[in-house]
Design a protein around this motif. Sequence first.
Motif, mmCIF file in Angstrom:
data_model
loop_
_atom_site.group_PDB
_atom_site.id
_atom_site.type_symbol
_atom_site.label_atom_id
_atom_site.label_comp_id
_atom_site.label_asym_id
_atom_site.label_seq_id
_atom_site.Cartn_x
_atom_site.Cartn_y
_atom_site.Cartn_z
ATOM 1 N N VAL A 100 0.773 -1.214 0.197
ATOM 2 C CA VAL A 100 -0.063 0.060 0.037
ATOM 3 C C VAL A 100 0.826 1.439 -0.074
ATOM 4 N N THR A 101 0.408 2.368 -0.316
ATOM 5 C CA THR A 101 0.726 3.655 -0.623
ATOM 6 C C THR A 101 -0.035 4.743 -0.153
ATOM 7 N N ILE A 102 0.454 5.561 0.309
ATOM 8 C CA ILE A 102 -0.466 6.949 0.628
ATOM 9 C C ILE A 102 -1.679 7.372 -0.190
ATOM 10 N N GLY A 103 -2.972 7.265 0.195
ATOM 11 C CA GLY A 103 -3.892 7.356 -0.826
ATOM 12 C C GLY A 103 -4.428 6.063 -1.393
ATOM 13 N N ASP A 104 -3.903 5.013 -0.948
ATOM 14 C CA ASP A 104 -4.769 3.781 -1.305
ATOM 15 C C ASP A 104 -5.950 3.588 -0.339
ATOM 16 N N ARG A 105 -7.103 2.977 -1.126
ATOM 17 C CA ARG A 105 -8.292 2.511 -0.343
ATOM 18 C C ARG A 105 -8.067 1.001 0.117
ATOM 19 N N VAL A 106 -8.064 0.776 1.425
ATOM 20 C CA VAL A 106 -7.900 -0.663 1.778
ATOM 21 C C VAL A 106 -9.074 -1.059 2.415
ATOM 22 N N LYS A 107 -9.094 -2.452 2.306
ATOM 23 C CA LYS A 107 -10.544 -3.074 2.798
ATOM 24 C C LYS A 107 -9.993 -4.034 4.151
ATOM 25 N N LYS A 108 -10.886 -4.085 5.087
ATOM 26 C CA LYS A 108 -10.460 -4.831 6.277
ATOM 27 C C LYS A 108 -10.132 -6.227 5.835
ATOM 28 N N GLY A 109 -9.069 -6.681 6.465
ATOM 29 C CA GLY A 109 -8.276 -8.034 6.044
ATOM 30 C C GLY A 109 -7.079 -7.920 4.940
ATOM 31 N N GLN A 110 -7.105 -6.837 4.363
ATOM 32 C CA GLN A 110 -6.036 -6.661 3.295
ATOM 33 C C GLN A 110 -4.612 -6.386 3.986
ATOM 34 N N ILE A 111 -3.637 -6.917 3.162
ATOM 35 C CA ILE A 111 -2.389 -7.059 3.606
ATOM 36 C C ILE A 111 -1.657 -5.563 3.440
ATOM 37 N N LEU A 112 -1.232 -5.072 4.695
ATOM 38 C CA LEU A 112 -0.608 -3.688 4.351
ATOM 39 C C LEU A 112 0.854 -3.773 4.504
ATOM 40 N N CYS A 113 1.634 -4.961 5.216
ATOM 41 C CA CYS A 113 2.874 -4.879 5.057
ATOM 42 C C CYS A 113 3.252 -6.353 5.638
#
Length: 144
Positions: A87-100
């Motif tokens: 992910v990067t700044i501004g990305d829309r994420v969903k619950k459970g999505q891998i961030l890092c």
Amino acid sequence: MNETEIRKYAELMRELGLTGLEFTGESGKVRLERSAPVAGSVYAVPEASPAAAAPAENPVPRDCISVKSPLVGVFYAAPAENAAPYVTIGDRVKKGQILCIVEAMKLMNEITAEEDGIITEVCVTNGQMVEYGKELFRIKKETL
């Protein structure tokens, strides 16, 4: 603590097959770590003294979620060295999505989003050592 004492503890670690050792003395806290039980270098990691005040972190806005590291390890923003970050700044994420990923003891631990939202801040850099509770991301909650 002097070099002779550090070498003594490093040898003890080698004999016992330890990868880490931490102890507190009059001069402060010392932590020794090495990359592998049999082969690898040993080094001292100086700890911050209690007298040194930590800089205050920016408070988390009400409409944001702070994603913190659940363990001590190395932060990786992408699944591989030459891959794009999760992910990067501004990305829309969903619950459970891998961030890092936080690597601890050769295990890759995926850190996921706890709620839907938009990444507003990445608080650490790729390859940085993170402590338990260190803020990794800020996610602005999505309002319906």
